[in-house]
Design an enzyme around this catalytic site. Structure first.
Site, short mmCIF file in Angstrom:
data_model
loop_
_atom_site.label_atom_id
_atom_site.label_comp_id
_atom_site.label_asym_id
_atom_site.label_seq_id
_atom_site.Cartn_x
_atom_site.Cartn_y
_atom_site.Cartn_z
N HIS A 127 21.52 86.06 50.46
CA HIS A 127 21.02 85.47 51.70
C HIS A 127 19.52 85.73 51.86
O HIS A 127 18.76 84.85 52.27
CB HIS A 127 21.82 86.07 52.87
CG HIS A 127 21.30 85.69 54.21
ND1 HIS A 127 20.53 86.53 54.98
CD2 HIS A 127 21.42 84.54 54.92
CE1 HIS A 127 20.22 85.93 56.12
NE2 HIS A 127 20.74 84.72 56.11
N GLU B 70 17.66 83.38 49.76
CA GLU B 70 17.63 82.05 50.37
C GLU B 70 16.46 81.94 51.37
O GLU B 70 15.71 80.97 51.38
CB GLU B 70 18.97 81.79 51.07
CG GLU B 70 19.04 80.51 51.88
CD GLU B 70 19.61 80.76 53.25
OE1 GLU B 70 18.89 80.47 54.24
OE2 GLU B 70 20.76 81.25 53.38
N HIS B 71 16.30 82.98 52.20
CA HIS B 71 15.19 82.96 53.15
C HIS B 71 13.85 82.91 52.44
O HIS B 71 12.96 82.16 52.82
CB HIS B 71 15.22 84.25 54.01
CG HIS B 71 16.01 84.11 55.26
ND1 HIS B 71 15.45 84.27 56.50
CD2 HIS B 71 17.32 83.82 55.47
CE1 HIS B 71 16.39 84.11 57.43
NE2 HIS B 71 17.53 83.84 56.83
N GLU C 156 18.62 88.15 62.79
CA GLU C 156 19.75 87.27 62.49
C GLU C 156 21.05 88.09 62.44
O GLU C 156 22.07 87.70 63.00
CB GLU C 156 19.50 86.55 61.16
CG GLU C 156 20.55 85.49 60.86
CD GLU C 156 20.28 84.75 59.55
OE1 GLU C 156 19.31 85.08 58.84
OE2 GLU C 156 21.08 83.85 59.23
#
Lengths: 422, 432
Positions: A70, A73-74, A145
């Site tokens: 993840h 991905e950012h 997040e």
């Protein structure tokens, strides 16, 4: 292109093109007449479960901190000279990305300048650029997040049930990791994961909607960089048959308590695609909104309209799930298990099953209705070594005997309930 | 009968205050027929009105319990009968709709859409009754379901924060009334009061029937025209929204809860009426991944995962919202306001304007690719008495000049700040 294959389904009168590009990337293309937007996904078979891996160049398996897929991905949106959002801003495309348990995908949806958008997508995903400073900067954003999800009872009840079901399976770890685990992620680890998983042999480009297939292929030829096969292998650890805990509770501010009941199945169930359709049909027939169970439980106030059943499956995990809101979670758990027991003896009602068969089929027709759904389905099917039409064919052919056989295998006691209440 | 033919939208009044609109588009594989009742938001009526669609979609004379109805919907190829309640500015909408797969997918040659419309009409106009009221058992079940739904709004903290902010921002106006009703209000509903609310809605609410899909909807029109011809219509409502007055002083409200992340919403009111310029201004300010709020509050300062702004043309209000560490609330608030000041003083580039235009263009061009997107678009614009196609709206946005954007930003003032923040106590014992 010699390996271009047309995959066609007469039942829904749809088709798409699949090919293995010389770069190693699998490409799926489905132009849809009359639509004004196109939807493209560039995905890697890399999700949060892939935390232990090796390539043939590595001596041994390495385990990386949770949340790294993840994090990657950012960070990939930022290239050396520009961030991808700024490039998309010039074309007006809507862009995003997501990381799930078993894949990561970068996407755009556009109604104009398709070629420019596809170029942006293919370029930035293939050009990683991480520095200590940019990696550090992202940590604050991802921490927020994680905290946002930590406050959502729906998210917590789900992950708590995975933690209760599994001893070792990494699917139980939050996709974004924890504030502590992401503190261990640095640029070198990100590059290592990128170089292992973002190899085109491990990736799919899937496009649907309003676009020209020849133009897309020309851009692929120009921009997809040939990748040697690295011999990547990942490990999903051995998992005991039984659930780890029968019941878990968490307190969080919220409304009516949430529950999720999970029935554990061997990980290998996920590899048989028809299981997904068959178990869904079984759950709907036994406990779904048209069942006797649902009516009785609803009318007695035990459950409300949020009650639902589903199959949660992916690479290396397979669960049958019943979830919703209730003020009496323990009673719901017992009621669900005893209904399954009862049906094992009494048999599944044929009339109900016939309705559910049409329902399952009808819902799957909806999966061909939008560019977004088609692009996602083509990519997902590719990662599961099947094609986009396999589920609807299974649904059209499922019989009462099929799901009765699944019911016989169902071990209702190998289950847990997760409860989140205020 | 008045008929409007407008770039694919065919609209006519089929009875007093009842409008039938249809959009046929061959590329769809489904059809959706929505029966939407519009009435002024009123705290004395909202709770009962919100329970009505739940009762109507529970059962009806032909399908006397939830199981019979759900089994019928399943066998109609996953036909989806759904209800939703919400608001358009000062108006409560109560929507009951059915979505069906197109007839060409029937495995046994059924007429899926017309059978679906019969179900919809049956639920709307032939509910189960006893002693001149809804059935008591059904009413009680659906009241409970509505109370659960209201209480569950707290499960999604972001939704809850927006709801609370709107209540404070629009205090004293109909828009402040929660369209789903309140727990206390729903508890007071009886089979008789719910039935009276139902009768009143059918008698005087404005009714918008909106059909979108691949069918030509001639059967839908005939069936529903015949069905509504039986209704006695009186004092039909017009339903409009009015912008509210700015508070003399900004209202600050903080609520404490056991949360990991604080959330803040800033509610603004616009004095200007140039809604196109306000929409473009909001887009540049906080409506995309290259907006001022995203680039500064998230990317440069790393304060938030989300920080964005939205504009509601009905009430001419703008809402900026973010999730933030409690220690950073003040920092985020100052930066959110500083970025708005930049909008007011023209501190945005031509490139930012062009990006906003392109992004709006992309948003609107995709509206036409989904049934619900089309239905929502036309209902919203019919409501505002500004029926335009997405293409026409794009042209209007692209015609907005820098001067109009600055003027729009200047007309915006802070009215309400709402913060949901963590309790000072420790979080021990969260997990048993």
């Amino acid at each position: 292109m010699t390996n271009k294959e047309i995959i066609r389904n007469e039942r829904v009168n749809e088709q798409y093109v699949r090919l293995k590009h010389p770069s190693g990337c699998t490409v799926c293309l489905c132009p849809m007449e009359g639509f004004s937007s196109a939807y493209a996904l560039f995905g890697a078979k890399y999700g949060s479960v892939d935390d232990t891996f090796k390539t043939k160049a590595d001596a041994d398996f390495v385990t990386v901190p949770s949340g790294i897929a993840h994090y990657l991905e950012h960070k990939l949106f930022e290239n050396e000279d520009c961030d991808a959002f700024r490039l998309y801003a010039k074309t007006g495309a809507g862009a995003n990305a997501y990381t799930s348990f078993d894949k990561t995908a970068y996407l755009f949806s556009c109604s104009q300048k398709f070629a420019e958008n596809l170029e942006i997508l293919l370029k930035f995903v293939q050009e990683p650029y991480f520095t200590d400073a940019t990696v550090q900067k992202e940590r604050g954003i991802i921490s927020q997040e994680i905290k946002m999800y930590d406050d959502e009872p729906g998210w917590r009840v789900f992950f708590n049930s995975l933690e209760a079901v599994y001893y070792n399976n990494p699917v139980k770890i939050n996709i974004a990791g924890t504030v502590e685990s992401i503190a261990k992620i640095d640029k070198d680890l990100l590059y290592r994961c990128y170089n292992s998983f973002y190899n085109l042999n491990n990736m799919v480009l899937s496009i649907a909607g309003n676009f020209d297939a020849d133009e897309a292929l020309e851009i692929c030829d120009r921009l997809l960089k040939p990748s040697p096969d690295l011999g990547l292998s990942t490990v999903i650890p051995e998992e005991p048959r039984g659930v780890k805990e029968k019941m878990v509770r968490e307190k969080l501010p919220g409304g009516v308590p949430l529950f999720q009941i999970a029935f554990k199945f061997p990980n290998g169930h996920a590899a048989v695609r028809e299981n997904y359709v068959h178990y869904n049909a079984l759950l709907e027939t036994a406990l779904g909104k048209g069942s006797k169970f649902y009516l009785d439980a609803y009318e007695s106030g035990l459950i409300n309209e949020t009650f639902g059943v589903s199959v949660f499956s992916g690479r290396g995990f397979f669960l049958c799930v019943a979830d919703g809101e209730t003020r009496e979670p323990e009673r719901v758990f017992e009621a669900v298990k005893s209904e399954i027991k009862r049906l094992k003896k009494a048999g599944l009602p044929e009339d109900d099953f016939n309705g559910i068969k049409k329902k399952t089929y009808g819902e799957l027709i909806g999966s061909f209705a939008s560019a977004k759904a088609v692009a996602s389905n083509m990519m997902d099917a590719e990662f599961e070594n099947t094609d986009m039409f396999s589920d609807i064919e299974t649904a059209a052919g499922v019989t009462l005997d099929d799901i009765t056989a699944k019911l016989a295998e169902f071990d209702e006691e190998n289950s847990c309930i997760s409860i989140v209440e205020s | 009968m008045k008929t409007l033919n407008f770039l694919g939208l065919n609209r006519k009044e089929i009875a007093s205050g009842i409008y039938f609109s249809k959009i046929t588009d061959a590329r769809f594989k489904h059809n959706r027929v929505s029966f939407c009742l519009l009435t002024r938001l009123d705290e004395n009526a909202a709770s009962a009105n919100a329970v009505v669609p739940k009762i109507l979609t529970n059962s009806c004379r032909d399908y006397p319990d939830l199981r019979a109805l759900n089994k019928r919907l399943s066998s109609l190829y996953a036909a989806r009968l759904s209800e939703s309640v919400g608001n358009l500015g000062d108006t409560q909408y109560i929507d009951i709709s059915i979505k069906t797969a197109d007839d060409r997918y029937a495995l046994e040659g059924e007429s899926i859409l017309s059978e679906g419309i019969d179900i919809l009409a049956g639920c709307l106009l032939e509910p189960l009754t006893e002693n001149g009221a809804f059935k008591e058992s059904v009413t009680e079940n659906e009241k409970r379901s509505q109370i659960d739904q209201i209480e569950a709004e707290l499960n999604e903290k972001r939704v809850y924060v927006i709801k609370r902010t709107l209540e404070l921002l629009c205090a004293g106006e109909p828009a402040a009334v929660p369209p789903n009703g309140t727990v206390e209000g729903v508890k007071k509903v009886t089979p008789l009061t719910a039935f009276a609310a139902y009768k009143k809605l059918l008698e005087s609410a404005r009714i918008e029937i909106i059909c979108v899909g691949c069918n030509d909807f001639s059967v839908a029109e005939t069936t529903l025209t015949r069905a509504v011809s039986r209704l006695k219509r009186n004092n039909t409502e017009d339903c409009v929204s009015k912008p509210g007055a700015l508070k003399p002083e900004t209202l600050y409200r903080e609520e404490k809860m056991n949360v990991n992340q604080s959330k803040m919403a800033l509610g603004f009111k616009a004095a200007g009426d140039d809604v196109d310029a306000l929409a473009v201004m909001t887009k540049i300010y906080g409506g995309s991944a290259t907006s001022k709020l995203f680039e500064n509050v998230r990317e440069k300062m790393s304060l938030c995962y989300y920080c964005l702004a939205k504009f509601d043309a009905n009430k001419r209000i703008m809402l900026a919202e973010c999730g933030v560490e409690s220690g950073d609330i003040e920092k985020a608030r100052k930066e959110i306001l500083a970025q708005l000041d930049l909008m007011k003083t023209g501190g945005f580039t031509d490139e930012e304007m062009s990006h906003a235009g392109l992004s709006l263009q992309n948003d609107l061009k995709t509206v036409g690719d989904s049934l619900s997107g089309m239905a929502k678009w036309y209902l919203g614009h019919i409501y505002m008495r500004d029926v335009v196609t997405p293409e026409q709206a794009i042209a209007r946005y692209l015609a907005v000049t820098r001067e109009r954007i600055i003027k729009a930003a200047e007309s915006v003032s802070l009215d309400t700040v709402y913060v949901l923040t963590e309790r000072d106590t420790d979080r021990k014992g969260r997990r048993k």
